[in-house]
Motif scaffolding. Sequence first.
Motif, short mmCIF file in Angstrom:
data_model
loop_
_atom_site.label_atom_id
_atom_site.label_comp_id
_atom_site.label_asym_id
_atom_site.label_seq_id
_atom_site.Cartn_x
_atom_site.Cartn_y
_atom_site.Cartn_z
N LEU A 1 1.07 -1.15 -0.45
CA LEU A 1 0.22 0.10 0.36
C LEU A 1 0.95 1.54 -0.47
CD1 LEU A 1 -2.96 -1.33 2.59
CD2 LEU A 1 -2.94 -1.43 0.05
N ALA A 2 2.47 1.20 0.66
CA ALA A 2 2.63 2.44 0.60
C ALA A 2 3.59 2.63 -0.61
CB ALA A 2 4.30 1.97 1.52
N VAL A 3 3.81 1.43 -1.34
CA VAL A 3 4.41 1.59 -2.86
C VAL A 3 2.69 2.10 -3.81
CG1 VAL A 3 4.26 -0.36 -5.07
CG2 VAL A 3 6.14 -0.20 -2.82
N TYR A 4 1.56 1.87 -3.56
CA TYR A 4 0.44 2.14 -4.23
C TYR A 4 0.18 3.42 -4.00
CZ TYR A 4 -4.76 2.21 -4.76
OH TYR A 4 -6.51 2.85 -5.67
N PHE A 5 0.34 4.05 -2.92
CA PHE A 5 -0.08 5.56 -2.57
C PHE A 5 1.35 6.44 -3.21
CE2 PHE A 5 -2.68 3.90 0.95
CZ PHE A 5 -3.51 4.53 -0.52
N ALA A 6 2.20 6.25 -3.19
CA ALA A 6 3.21 6.24 -3.54
C ALA A 6 3.62 7.03 -5.32
CB ALA A 6 5.73 5.73 -3.16
N HIS A 7 2.66 5.46 -5.39
CA HIS A 7 3.31 5.96 -6.82
C HIS A 7 1.40 6.43 -7.50
CE1 HIS A 7 -1.15 4.14 -8.44
NE2 HIS A 7 -0.83 3.87 -9.45
N LEU A 8 0.67 6.59 -7.07
CA LEU A 8 -0.40 8.08 -7.06
C LEU A 8 0.05 9.19 -7.39
CD1 LEU A 8 -3.53 6.18 -4.93
CD2 LEU A 8 -2.89 6.67 -7.84
N VAL A 9 1.13 9.23 -6.12
CA VAL A 9 1.52 11.29 -6.35
C VAL A 9 2.37 11.03 -7.34
CG1 VAL A 9 3.84 12.22 -5.39
CG2 VAL A 9 2.23 10.63 -3.41
N LEU A 10 3.34 10.35 -8.47
CA LEU A 10 3.90 10.14 -9.07
C LEU A 10 2.97 10.10 -10.29
CD1 LEU A 10 6.60 7.36 -9.14
CD2 LEU A 10 7.04 9.98 -9.33
N ASN A 11 1.68 10.06 -10.31
CA ASN A 11 0.65 9.58 -11.22
C ASN A 11 0.65 11.36 -11.33
OD1 ASN A 11 -2.37 10.16 -11.90
ND2 ASN A 11 -2.13 8.09 -12.49
N PHE A 12 -0.82 11.58 -10.59
CA PHE A 12 -0.72 13.42 -9.58
C PHE A 12 0.30 14.36 -10.57
CE2 PHE A 12 -0.68 17.20 -8.05
CZ PHE A 12 -2.70 17.90 -7.92
N ALA A 13 1.58 14.08 -10.37
CA ALA A 13 2.97 15.12 -10.77
C ALA A 13 3.04 14.93 -12.06
CB ALA A 13 4.13 14.42 -9.97
N TRP A 14 2.55 14.04 -12.26
CA TRP A 14 2.82 14.10 -14.51
C TRP A 14 1.65 15.23 -15.24
CZ3 TRP A 14 -0.89 14.76 -18.91
CH2 TRP A 14 0.05 14.83 -20.19
N SER A 15 0.52 15.89 -14.52
CA SER A 15 -0.10 16.49 -14.72
C SER A 15 0.87 18.23 -14.59
CB SER A 15 -1.15 16.93 -15.13
OG SER A 15 -2.11 15.81 -15.41
N ALA A 16 0.95 18.54 -13.60
CA ALA A 16 1.86 19.27 -13.10
C ALA A 16 2.72 19.96 -13.66
CB ALA A 16 2.13 19.39 -11.97
N LEU A 17 4.39 18.58 -14.16
CA LEU A 17 4.82 18.99 -15.33
C LEU A 17 4.51 18.99 -16.28
CD1 LEU A 17 7.49 16.33 -13.58
CD2 LEU A 17 7.20 18.57 -13.38
N PHE A 18 3.61 18.43 -16.88
CA PHE A 18 3.90 18.07 -18.20
C PHE A 18 2.74 19.77 -18.66
CE2 PHE A 18 1.66 17.88 -22.92
CZ PHE A 18 2.91 17.53 -23.54
N VAL B 1 5.00 -0.90 -12.51
CA VAL B 1 5.29 -2.20 -12.17
C VAL B 1 5.77 -2.76 -10.82
CG1 VAL B 1 6.83 -3.93 -13.33
CG2 VAL B 1 6.09 -2.36 -14.90
N ALA B 2 6.25 -2.01 -10.24
CA ALA B 2 6.14 -2.11 -9.21
C ALA B 2 4.77 -2.56 -7.84
CB ALA B 2 7.01 -1.25 -7.89
N THR B 3 3.88 -1.96 -8.53
CA THR B 3 2.56 -2.17 -7.23
C THR B 3 2.01 -3.53 -7.63
OG1 THR B 3 2.75 0.81 -7.27
CG2 THR B 3 0.25 -1.24 -7.49
N ILE B 4 2.41 -3.77 -9.29
CA ILE B 4 1.75 -4.55 -9.70
C ILE B 4 2.56 -6.30 -8.63
CG2 ILE B 4 1.42 -6.48 -11.79
CD1 ILE B 4 0.55 -3.97 -13.40
#
Length: 166
Positions: A78-95, A116-119
């Motif tokens: 679940l830590a990996v899961y929630f960390a991946h959501l942060v990365l997901n959010f960040a893409w729109s902010a950067l692009f 991949v890590a979450t899977i």
Amino acid sequence: MDLDTLLALLVFVVANVATAASGALFKPGNWYEGLNHPSFRPPNWLFGPVWTVLYCMIAAAGFLVWREAGWSGAALPLAVYFAHLVLNFAWSALFFGARRPDWAFWEVIALWMSIVATIAVFAPLSTVAAWLLVPYLAWVSFAGFLNWALWRLNPQVLPGPDGAQR
């Protein structure tokens, strides 16, 4: 459904809605429309429905892992899961927010690896949860390729040596 289960489901839904909010905070707008686009770019109307389905699947995957092992039993997954959501959010902010397709490209690679890590960490606890993330991985793979193509087709959008947009 007992209260703990309902609250856990709510956590996963709210976390995904918050992640999805990046698309509302950092909108494509005129800047994006003014870019040179590759021929394989999907129509703009497709992104909303695709992401809605994917976020529902992502929330369901997290909930299934929680239901199988609980917060403490699935702490690392679940830590990996929630960390991946942060990365997901960040893409729109950067692009879209920073207008940096170059940074967003490198970030989408990190996002892809985090999916991949979450899977990988979900699979031992729930194969259904792991498989629910596969369409998401496929879409992010496509999105990464689209990001790369936009970056390459639009070198003029990157800041020059003085930091100003070209």
